[in-house]
Motif scaffolding. Structure first.
Motif, PDB file in Angstrom:
ATOM      1  N   GLN A   1      -5.453  -0.897   1.701  1.00 13.99           N
ATOM      2  CA  GLN A   1      -6.263   0.316   1.557  1.00 13.99           C
ATOM      3  C   GLN A   1      -5.929   1.344   2.617  1.00 13.99           C
ATOM      4  O   GLN A   1      -5.914   2.553   2.347  1.00 13.99           O
ATOM      5  CB  GLN A   1      -7.744  -0.055   1.628  1.00 13.99           C
ATOM      6  CG  GLN A   1      -8.673   1.090   1.265  1.00 13.99           C
ATOM      7  CD  GLN A   1      -8.469   1.569  -0.162  1.00 13.99           C
ATOM      8  OE1 GLN A   1      -8.539   0.783  -1.101  1.00 13.99           O
ATOM      9  NE2 GLN A   1      -8.184   2.866  -0.322  1.00 13.99           N
TER      10      GLN A   1
ATOM     11  N   LEU B   1      -2.952   3.213   1.453  1.00 11.89           N
ATOM     12  CA  LEU B   1      -3.305   4.094   0.338  1.00 11.89           C
ATOM     13  C   LEU B   1      -4.039   5.329   0.846  1.00 11.89           C
ATOM     14  O   LEU B   1      -3.782   6.457   0.395  1.00 11.89           O
ATOM     15  CB  LEU B   1      -4.174   3.341  -0.676  1.00 11.89           C
ATOM     16  CG  LEU B   1      -3.483   2.252  -1.505  1.00 11.89           C
ATOM     17  CD1 LEU B   1      -4.512   1.464  -2.301  1.00 11.89           C
ATOM     18  CD2 LEU B   1      -2.442   2.857  -2.446  1.00 11.89           C
TER      19      LEU B   1
ATOM     20  N   THR C   1      -5.334   4.730  -5.923  1.00 10.01           N
ATOM     21  CA  THR C   1      -4.921   3.595  -6.750  1.00 10.01           C
ATOM     22  C   THR C   1      -5.796   2.379  -6.463  1.00 10.01           C
ATOM     23  O   THR C   1      -6.042   2.026  -5.315  1.00 10.01           O
ATOM     24  CB  THR C   1      -3.449   3.245  -6.465  1.00 10.01           C
ATOM     25  OG1 THR C   1      -2.654   4.420  -6.575  1.00 10.01           O
ATOM     26  CG2 THR C   1      -2.957   2.195  -7.446  1.00 10.01           C
TER      27      THR C   1
ATOM     28  N   ALA D   1      -3.887   8.324  -1.800  1.00  8.58           N
ATOM     29  CA  ALA D   1      -3.826   7.780  -3.159  1.00  8.58           C
ATOM     30  C   ALA D   1      -5.122   7.058  -3.501  1.00  8.58           C
ATOM     31  O   ALA D   1      -5.715   6.383  -2.653  1.00  8.58           O
ATOM     32  CB  ALA D   1      -2.653   6.810  -3.286  1.00  8.58           C
TER      33      ALA D   1
ATOM     34  N   GLY E   1       0.805  -1.218   0.000  1.00 11.52           N
ATOM     35  CA  GLY E   1       0.000   0.000   0.000  1.00 11.52           C
ATOM     36  C   GLY E   1       0.834   1.262   0.000  1.00 11.52           C
ATOM     37  O   GLY E   1       0.442   2.285  -0.580  1.00 11.52           O
TER      38      GLY E   1
END
Length: 359
Positions: A135, A138, A145, A143, A107
């Motif tokens: 997650q 992220l 992504t 982010a 991540g």
């Protein structure tokens, strides 16, 4: 395809090398700098027949490389494989600390959509937890992504892992994302050319499939040891009995598919206790966690049913000594051909060692 494998232990090293052998660009991440240095020099850190040659040839071709930096290996990877250890904790459950650390490292460095693939033996529901860990990192970065998480358990036998990976009996994919499924189908097409041995299911079922397969192996070992003990009493030959049973097409998958009887033949006196407890422990922990008390007790009994026979140990040792060969070793540990793992056995210490030393 560009792949990243996190963990260069038994599963990770075999997977990375075999993926590279089929033309993929593979980066292997490990936190052990010494191990990375040795592998980069072409020196195996485990023993597995045929693996050394493949390792060195793929290093020379540039398709395989090793690093300690996830920041170098994760960005741009189409699939990232989690192949870290999940040792049994004091409560019998798997320790997921290494899985969490690896997932969070993904991540922190993910820069494009990818598939995160779990190959470690993990409790049911771990794929969802991996998704949460990735997650969380992220989100911390801000982010957006995307990624998918897949459960792809390994079914490798030590001593035949390269052959098992290159020509698998089956490939199990626990996936709920069509894009991720297609990527892994394309990746495994080189190993399963007709596609008929790829089994697609949900992630939880894939994780449970690994536990169930391990439990079945433990059950088979314990059962054939029970039969061996009976054969001793009645004067039958267990090797001939297992051949006769395995010839029945209805029994063959349960009798021979995992190679239990070959394991028994080579490791008769030491296999049961250590292997059965290790294989069945995770299953029992899952059952207890979900309050399946009676079922857990029934499953656990499998691991403790006659792991080996003392008289069989004495007899087999005596026969091997008469033939001028000693198969077992020192201190209650037995080595199996093609493997570098030795399994402890208290009964071996009490019976075989005494037989060797005192006749």
């Amino acid at each position: 395809m560009r792949l990243t494998v996190i963990g260069s232990g038994y599963v990770g090293l075999v997977a990375a090398t075999c993926f590279a052998e089929t033309g993929n660009q593979v980066s292997v991440v490990d936190i052990d700098a010494g191990r990375v240095e040795r592998l980069t020099a072409g020196e195996l850190t485990i023993y597995e027949p045929g693996l050394g040659e493949l390792l060195r040839s793929n290093l020379a071709s540039g398709r395989l490389r090793f690093t300690t930096e996830a920041a170098v290996a994760v960005p741009g990877a189409e699939a990232v494989f989690l192949c870290v250890g999940t040792p049994m904790g004091v409560d019998g459950a798997a320790d997921l600390s290494a899985v969490e650390a690896a997932a969070r490292s993904i991540g922190r460095h993910l820069d494009a959509w990818t598939v995160v693939v779990g190959k470690s033996t993990v409790p049911v529901g771990t794929a969802a937890r991996v998704r949460g860990w990735v997650q969380a990192e992220l989100d911390r970065r801000g982010a957006a992504t995307g990624f998918a998480v897949v459960s792809n358990p390994e079914f490798l036998k030590e001593g035949a892992a390269v052959e098992d990976f290159l020509r698998p009996d089956r490939v199990v994919l626990g996936v709920d994302d069509p894009r991720a499924e297609q990527i892994l189908r394309d990746l495994y097409a080189a190993f399963v050319r007709n596609g008929q041995r790829i089994y697609v299911m949900d992630p939880r079922s894939a994780e449970m499939t690994k536990y169930a397969a391990n439990g079945l192996l433990a059950t088979k070992i314990s059962y054939i040891n029970e039969i061996a003990a009976i054969c001793e009493r009645v004067g039958a030959d267990v090797a001939q009995v297992r051949q006769g049973v395995g010839a029945d097409i209805a029994c063959r998958p349960a009798a021979d598919a995992v190679g239990c009887h070959e394991l028994l033949a080579r490791q008769r006196c030491a296999s049961g206790a250590t292997i059965a407890k290790a294989q069945i422990g995770f299953v029992v922990a899952v059952a207890l966690r979900h309050e399946l008390g009676l079922e857990a007790v029934a499953v656990e009994q499998i691991a403790h049913r006659r792991p080996c026979s003392r008289r069989a140990g004495k007899r087999d040792c005596g026969q091997r000594r008469q033939r001028g060969r000693v198969h077992a070793g020192v201190g209650g540990r037995s080595r199996v051909e093609g493997r570098n793992k030795r399994n402890a056995s208290p009964r071996q210490r009490r019976s075989i060692a005494a037989r060797i030393l005192y006749g």
